[in-house]
Design a protein around this motif. Structure first.
Motif, PDB file in Angstrom:
ATOM      1  N   THR A  91       0.790  -1.136  -0.036  1.00  0.00           N
ATOM      2  CA  THR A  91      -0.070  -0.057   0.162  1.00  0.00           C
ATOM      3  C   THR A  91       0.808   1.242   0.079  1.00  0.00           C
ATOM      4  O   THR A  91       0.738   2.199  -0.791  1.00  0.00           O
ATOM      5  CB  THR A  91      -1.016   0.189   1.184  1.00  0.00           C
ATOM      6  N   LEU A  92       1.724   1.144   0.923  1.00  0.00           N
ATOM      7  CA  LEU A  92       2.812   2.551   0.864  1.00  0.00           C
ATOM      8  C   LEU A  92       3.560   2.667  -0.529  1.00  0.00           C
ATOM      9  O   LEU A  92       3.735   3.510  -1.046  1.00  0.00           O
ATOM     10  CB  LEU A  92       3.702   2.317   2.119  1.00  0.00           C
ATOM     11  N   LEU A  93       3.953   1.469  -0.706  1.00  0.00           N
ATOM     12  CA  LEU A  93       4.929   1.576  -2.084  1.00  0.00           C
ATOM     13  C   LEU A  93       3.877   2.150  -3.367  1.00  0.00           C
ATOM     14  O   LEU A  93       4.295   2.754  -4.011  1.00  0.00           O
ATOM     15  CB  LEU A  93       5.457   0.125  -2.360  1.00  0.00           C
ATOM     16  N   THR A  94       2.715   1.750  -3.410  1.00  0.00           N
ATOM     17  CA  THR A  94       1.771   2.013  -4.397  1.00  0.00           C
ATOM     18  C   THR A  94       1.620   3.668  -4.354  1.00  0.00           C
ATOM     19  O   THR A  94       1.534   4.136  -5.256  1.00  0.00           O
ATOM     20  CB  THR A  94       0.437   1.283  -4.537  1.00  0.00           C
ATOM     21  N   ALA A  95       1.152   4.010  -3.052  1.00  0.00           N
ATOM     22  CA  ALA A  95       1.048   5.396  -3.005  1.00  0.00           C
ATOM     23  C   ALA A  95       1.903   6.310  -3.064  1.00  0.00           C
ATOM     24  O   ALA A  95       1.913   7.170  -3.887  1.00  0.00           O
ATOM     25  CB  ALA A  95       0.259   5.631  -1.221  1.00  0.00           C
ATOM     26  N   GLY A  96       3.401   5.840  -2.738  1.00  0.00           N
ATOM     27  CA  GLY A  96       4.468   6.445  -3.065  1.00  0.00           C
ATOM     28  C   GLY A  96       4.671   6.627  -4.638  1.00  0.00           C
ATOM     29  O   GLY A  96       5.138   7.679  -5.290  1.00  0.00           O
ATOM     30  N   ALA A  97       4.361   5.554  -5.370  1.00  0.00           N
ATOM     31  CA  ALA A  97       4.835   5.569  -6.756  1.00  0.00           C
ATOM     32  C   ALA A  97       3.929   6.408  -7.603  1.00  0.00           C
ATOM     33  O   ALA A  97       4.049   7.088  -8.362  1.00  0.00           O
ATOM     34  CB  ALA A  97       4.512   4.153  -7.430  1.00  0.00           C
ATOM     35  N   VAL A  98       2.427   6.468  -7.118  1.00  0.00           N
ATOM     36  CA  VAL A  98       1.504   7.541  -7.714  1.00  0.00           C
ATOM     37  C   VAL A  98       2.002   8.838  -7.569  1.00  0.00           C
ATOM     38  O   VAL A  98       1.960   9.558  -8.554  1.00  0.00           O
ATOM     39  CB  VAL A  98       0.143   7.197  -7.048  1.00  0.00           C
ATOM     40  N   VAL A  99       2.384   9.044  -6.215  1.00  0.00           N
ATOM     41  CA  VAL A  99       2.825  10.478  -6.048  1.00  0.00           C
ATOM     42  C   VAL A  99       3.973  10.958  -6.878  1.00  0.00           C
ATOM     43  O   VAL A  99       4.130  12.146  -7.516  1.00  0.00           O
ATOM     44  CB  VAL A  99       3.080  10.553  -4.649  1.00  0.00           C
ATOM     45  N   VAL A 100       4.981   9.827  -6.949  1.00  0.00           N
ATOM     46  CA  VAL A 100       6.178  10.297  -7.826  1.00  0.00           C
ATOM     47  C   VAL A 100       6.074  10.508  -9.052  1.00  0.00           C
ATOM     48  O   VAL A 100       6.430  11.323  -9.926  1.00  0.00           O
ATOM     49  CB  VAL A 100       7.335   9.237  -7.376  1.00  0.00           C
ATOM     50  N   ALA A 101       5.179   9.412  -9.781  1.00  0.00           N
ATOM     51  CA  ALA A 101       4.739   9.513 -11.180  1.00  0.00           C
ATOM     52  C   ALA A 101       4.018  10.744 -11.751  1.00  0.00           C
ATOM     53  O   ALA A 101       4.162  11.314 -12.422  1.00  0.00           O
ATOM     54  CB  ALA A 101       3.973   8.263 -11.445  1.00  0.00           C
ATOM     55  N   ASN A 102       3.162  11.075 -10.826  1.00  0.00           N
ATOM     56  CA  ASN A 102       2.313  12.584 -10.840  1.00  0.00           C
ATOM     57  C   ASN A 102       3.316  13.742 -10.860  1.00  0.00           C
ATOM     58  O   ASN A 102       3.254  14.690 -11.507  1.00  0.00           O
ATOM     59  CB  ASN A 102       1.366  12.666  -9.867  1.00  0.00           C
ATOM     60  N   LEU A 103       4.513  13.722  -9.939  1.00  0.00           N
ATOM     61  CA  LEU A 103       5.519  14.691 -10.065  1.00  0.00           C
ATOM     62  C   LEU A 103       6.293  14.850 -11.452  1.00  0.00           C
ATOM     63  O   LEU A 103       6.359  15.959 -11.875  1.00  0.00           O
ATOM     64  CB  LEU A 103       6.670  14.363  -8.793  1.00  0.00           C
ATOM     65  N   VAL A 104       6.634  13.581 -11.837  1.00  0.00           N
ATOM     66  CA  VAL A 104       7.261  13.530 -13.321  1.00  0.00           C
ATOM     67  C   VAL A 104       6.227  14.188 -14.208  1.00  0.00           C
ATOM     68  O   VAL A 104       6.632  14.642 -15.190  1.00  0.00           O
ATOM     69  CB  VAL A 104       7.704  12.039 -13.471  1.00  0.00           C
ATOM     70  N   VAL A 105       4.960  13.925 -14.281  1.00  0.00           N
ATOM     71  CA  VAL A 105       4.183  14.269 -15.086  1.00  0.00           C
ATOM     72  C   VAL A 105       4.058  15.823 -14.967  1.00  0.00           C
ATOM     73  O   VAL A 105       3.934  16.327 -16.148  1.00  0.00           O
ATOM     74  CB  VAL A 105       2.721  13.750 -14.978  1.00  0.00           C
ATOM     75  N   ASP A 106       3.795  16.385 -13.726  1.00  0.00           N
ATOM     76  CA  ASP A 106       3.698  17.793 -13.659  1.00  0.00           C
ATOM     77  C   ASP A 106       4.861  18.400 -14.474  1.00  0.00           C
ATOM     78  O   ASP A 106       4.905  19.499 -14.896  1.00  0.00           O
ATOM     79  CB  ASP A 106       3.881  18.253 -12.302  1.00  0.00           C
ATOM     80  N   LEU A 107       6.195  17.865 -13.939  1.00  0.00           N
ATOM     81  CA  LEU A 107       7.376  18.734 -14.927  1.00  0.00           C
ATOM     82  C   LEU A 107       7.210  18.499 -16.172  1.00  0.00           C
ATOM     83  O   LEU A 107       7.898  19.425 -16.998  1.00  0.00           O
ATOM     84  CB  LEU A 107       8.585  17.900 -13.976  1.00  0.00           C
ATOM     85  N   LEU A 108       6.587  17.265 -16.850  1.00  0.00           N
ATOM     86  CA  LEU A 108       6.605  17.103 -18.265  1.00  0.00           C
ATOM     87  C   LEU A 108       5.410  18.182 -18.689  1.00  0.00           C
ATOM     88  O   LEU A 108       5.695  18.660 -20.011  1.00  0.00           O
ATOM     89  CB  LEU A 108       6.233  15.765 -18.495  1.00  0.00           C
ATOM     90  N   TYR A 109       4.719  18.557 -18.028  1.00  0.00           N
ATOM     91  CA  TYR A 109       3.646  19.739 -18.290  1.00  0.00           C
ATOM     92  C   TYR A 109       4.456  20.766 -18.717  1.00  0.00           C
ATOM     93  O   TYR A 109       4.237  21.477 -19.988  1.00  0.00           O
ATOM     94  CB  TYR A 109       2.857  19.895 -17.082  1.00  0.00           C
ATOM     95  N   ALA A 110       5.313  21.221 -17.782  1.00  0.00           N
ATOM     96  CA  ALA A 110       6.434  22.482 -18.080  1.00  0.00           C
ATOM     97  C   ALA A 110       6.980  22.425 -19.435  1.00  0.00           C
ATOM     98  O   ALA A 110       7.526  23.305 -20.118  1.00  0.00           O
ATOM     99  CB  ALA A 110       7.185  22.735 -17.151  1.00  0.00           C
ATOM    100  N   VAL A 111       7.261  21.075 -19.818  1.00  0.00           N
ATOM    101  CA  VAL A 111       8.312  20.875 -20.887  1.00  0.00           C
ATOM    102  C   VAL A 111       7.252  21.294 -22.357  1.00  0.00           C
ATOM    103  O   VAL A 111       7.597  21.829 -23.274  1.00  0.00           O
ATOM    104  CB  VAL A 111       9.004  19.480 -20.880  1.00  0.00           C
ATOM    105  N   ILE A 112       6.002  20.486 -22.123  1.00  0.00           N
ATOM    106  CA  ILE A 112       5.164  20.377 -23.320  1.00  0.00           C
ATOM    107  C   ILE A 112       4.569  21.840 -23.439  1.00  0.00           C
ATOM    108  O   ILE A 112       4.343  22.460 -24.755  1.00  0.00           O
ATOM    109  CB  ILE A 112       4.151  19.401 -23.095  1.00  0.00           C
ATOM    110  N   ASP A 113       3.850  22.472 -22.269  1.00  0.00           N
ATOM    111  CA  ASP A 113       3.097  23.793 -22.429  1.00  0.00           C
ATOM    112  C   ASP A 113       4.047  24.756 -21.461  1.00  0.00           C
ATOM    113  O   ASP A 113       3.870  24.709 -20.372  1.00  0.00           O
ATOM    114  CB  ASP A 113       1.796  23.374 -21.504  1.00  0.00           C
ATOM    115  N   PRO A 114       4.471  25.683 -22.442  1.00  0.00           N
ATOM    116  CA  PRO A 114       5.090  26.870 -21.630  1.00  0.00           C
ATOM    117  C   PRO A 114       4.133  27.414 -20.827  1.00  0.00           C
ATOM    118  O   PRO A 114       4.804  28.608 -19.714  1.00  0.00           O
ATOM    119  CB  PRO A 114       5.545  27.554 -23.054  1.00  0.00           C
ATOM    120  N   ARG A 115       2.889  27.607 -21.003  1.00  0.00           N
ATOM    121  CA  ARG A 115       1.718  28.367 -19.962  1.00  0.00           C
ATOM    122  C   ARG A 115       2.181  27.766 -18.581  1.00  0.00           C
ATOM    123  O   ARG A 115       1.911  28.573 -17.621  1.00  0.00           O
ATOM    124  CB  ARG A 115       0.678  28.034 -20.621  1.00  0.00           C
TER     125      ARG A 115
END
Length: 332
Positions: free
Chosen positions: A304-328
């Motif tokens: 449970t802890l590992l799954t929750a941590g993986a989701v949080v980290v994956a969403n952090l990576v996605v948020d950083l990719l947002y900045a790469v894809i969308d300059p806004r």
């Protein structure tokens, strides 16, 4: 960009702390509120009173809740000792718990199975992102054609059919009858070719479900984006259609795709339970199923802890990719 990164990292740390607190509450506080002894949950109802009392002392369940949470949190980062009288068991950091049934820390159990789950999630994600996004884009550009209707029909079937059905059917056809692929898992270090043969069916089965959802989402988003004013302006300026689609429309289209990719990939890293069970893959999902059957609470807590941590980290990576894809995003 640096300020944005700092804000996101702070949010991740705060989210992980909330996740740890909620997980602790689910496994240690709520049982007390419902009249269930957590020590009994750890050793099983058939254990004698002496064994239950020993577990209660090792886990510190008689301590105040604040002290229990501090010990739990400290164990994740610094390790922990489970002591009962002269008997002491050390759990090295990160201590996700100690299985008193198997008499071993949880973290090595998770790390032994994590490569299997990572291989399954990574291979399937590559297939479904490429296949789903490409299908959705082509369907949007050929809206109303036979290709569009056929692709969306197949996508609807992919969303509707459960993994255990498509998995069993694919095993029966391609493994048992045609003998094209292996139906047993082999470690990559032992035989890469046999490993690939054993993983191709789980990849395709898992990707078929997710590619269907990504195709429908991509098609709907692309159709909406193609109607925007800046797309019409780009075409009016005489830009070639591949440039309009690839440079302008794709950026906006990929934003919602990345959003669900972060959640899906994070959840799969925590264990694709149905897929791993269907194909007998020794990953985190199968470990969770076995732990539920054996009522091995520490393993369930660790997954449970590992799954929750993986989701949080994956969403952090996605948020950083947002900045790469969308300059806004960087400007905001």
């Amino acid at each position: 960009m640096l300020a944005y990164l700092i804000r996101r990292l702070f949010a991740v740390v705060l989210t992980l702390m909330v996740v740890i607190l909620v997980t602790f509450g689910i496994f240690f506080i709520i049982p007390k509120w419902t009249g269930v002894d957590p020590a009994t949950m750890y050793v099983g109802k058939q254990s004698d009173a002496q064994a239950i009392e020993a577990i209660r002392q090792k886990l510190g369940l008689d301590d105040p809740i604040v002290v229990q949470f501090w010990d739990f949190l400290r164990g994740l980062f610094m390790g922990r000792d489970y002591t009962s009288g002269a008997d002491t068991v050390h759990c090295s950091a990160p201590c996700f718990g100690y299985s008193f049934r198997n008499e071993q820390p949880i973290w090595p159990v998770l790390t032994d199975r994590l490569p299997v789950t990572l291989g399954l999630a990574g291979g399937a994600a590559l297939l479904w992102v490429i296949g789903g996004v490409a299908t959705g884009i082509v369907s949007a550009l050929k809206r109303g054609t036979i290709w569009d209707r056929t692709a969306m029909t197949v996508a609807l079937a992919g969303v509707s059919l459960p993994i255990y059905f498509t998995g069993v059917v694919s095993l029966a056809i391609f493994s048992y009858q045609l003998d094209w692929v292996s139906n047993e898992y082999t470690e990559f270090s032992t035989d890469p070719a046999l490993w690939f043969s054993g993983m191709i069916l789980p990849w395709v089965t898992l990707a078929f479900l997710y590619a269907a959802m990504y195709a429908r989402l991509t098609r709907a988003t692309m159709l909406e984006v193609l109607g925007e004013d800046y797309i019409r302006t780009a075409r009016a300026k005489g830009l070639r259609e591949p440039v309009v689609i690839g440079k302008h429309a794709m950026r906006s289209t990929m934003t919602p795709v990345l959003t669900i990719l972060g959640m899906d990939l994070g959840a799969l890293i925590g264990g694709a339970i149905l897929t791993e069970t269907t194909f007998s893959l020794p990953g985190l999902g199968q470990a969770a199923v076995a732990a539920i059957g054996e009522r091995d609470l520490p393993v369930i807590l660790g997954v449970t802890l590992l799954t929750a941590g993986a989701v949080v980290v994956a969403n952090l990576v996605v948020d950083l990719l947002y900045a790469v894809i969308d300059p806004r995003v960087r400007l905001s």
